[in-house]
Design an enzyme around this catalytic site. Structure first.
Site, short mmCIF file in Angstrom:
data_model
loop_
_atom_site.label_atom_id
_atom_site.label_comp_id
_atom_site.label_asym_id
_atom_site.label_seq_id
_atom_site.Cartn_x
_atom_site.Cartn_y
_atom_site.Cartn_z
N SER A 138 -1.40 -1.73 2.13
CA SER A 138 -0.58 -1.20 3.22
C SER A 138 -1.37 -0.20 4.04
CB SER A 138 0.67 -0.51 2.66
OG SER A 138 1.37 0.21 3.65
N TYR A 151 4.41 5.11 -3.23
CA TYR A 151 4.12 3.84 -2.55
C TYR A 151 2.72 3.87 -1.95
CZ TYR A 151 4.48 0.04 0.84
OH TYR A 151 4.26 -1.11 1.57
#
Length: 249
Positions: A138, A151
């Protein structure tokens, strides 16, 4: 150069959003894909819609991961491509207030599961004469941020995992790369898409001035799985409309 006829793949988290788009992209190029998510009903429905086998799998369960690989081998006789897409965002907040139980779950699903699944699958890819693994990282793993704690950390780890595995498995003709999507318009991002203030600020940070689509991430995955990317390994392909490189002007 992008033909995947006769190839077989596992795509985790492939019943919606980016994962489904990747599965559809691989299928469009001729691959056979094992559809998977943790929800049995969703997995069966999407597998039927795409005309492919499906296997429900909680990626945080090592036994379930072993079952997923066994099903792929039973269906296809081998595995050429692995796409580790399944993941969760976890609770937003700073590390000073982190919930360690939530942190552990995010790391288990987003990072540890990819280590386990790669260890299970990459020997089978090598046995087929080589192929590709694609790990979903990401943009958040490449920048500091205030609220996406576990995350972002897990996704930074995924990019490093791709580099390490590329070194480990390159001599066996197995290529391992990561993809780092930026802001993508999916069902899960619906609340943010509806927030005009957020979108104005976020798009001002993106040179292309729009959100990406799942299909645009799928295009990157098909490329990395295909012969067109035969000399690419250990890379983290950022697909973010330019957000990472802009100064916001």
């Amino acid at each position: 150069m992008f033909d995947l006829t006769g190839k077989s793949a596992i795509v985790t988290g492939s019943t919606r959003g980016i994962g489904r788009a990747i599965a559809e992209g691989l299928i469009a190029q001729g691959a056979r894909v094992l559809i998977s998510s943790e929800t049995a009903g969703d997995t069966a429905r999407v597998a039927a819609e795409l005309g492919m086998p499906g296997q429900a799998c909680d990626v945080s369960d090592d036994h379930a991961l072993s079952g997923l690989v066994e099903r792929a081998l039973s269906e296809f006789g081998g595995i050429d491509t692995l796409v580790c897409n399944a993941g969760i965002t976890g609770r937003a907040g700073m590390f000073a207030q982190v919930d360690m139980a939530d942190y552990a779950r995010v790391m288990a699903i987003n990072l540890t599961s990819q280590v386990t699944l790669c260890n299970l699958v990459l020997p089978h890819i090598a046995a087929r004469g080589g192929g590709a693994a694609i790990l979903m990282s990401s943009l958040s793993g490449l920048r500091g941020n205030l609220r996406i704690n576990a995350y972002a950390l897990s996704k930074a780890g995924v990019a490093q995992l791709a580099r390490n595995l590329a070194v480990e498995w390159g001599p066996h003709a197995v290529r391992v790369n990561a993809i780092s999507p930026g802001f993508i318009a999916t069902e899960l991002s619906g609340p943010l898409l509806a927030d005009q203030e957020f979108m104005a600020r976020r798009m001002a940070m993106t040179p292309l001035r729009r959100a990406g689509t799942p299909e645009e991430i799928a295009g990157a995955a098909v490329f990395l799985a295909s012969p067109a990317a035969a000399f690419i390994t250990g890379q983290n392909l950022v697909v973010d409309g330019g957000t990472l490189i802009t100064d916001g002007s």
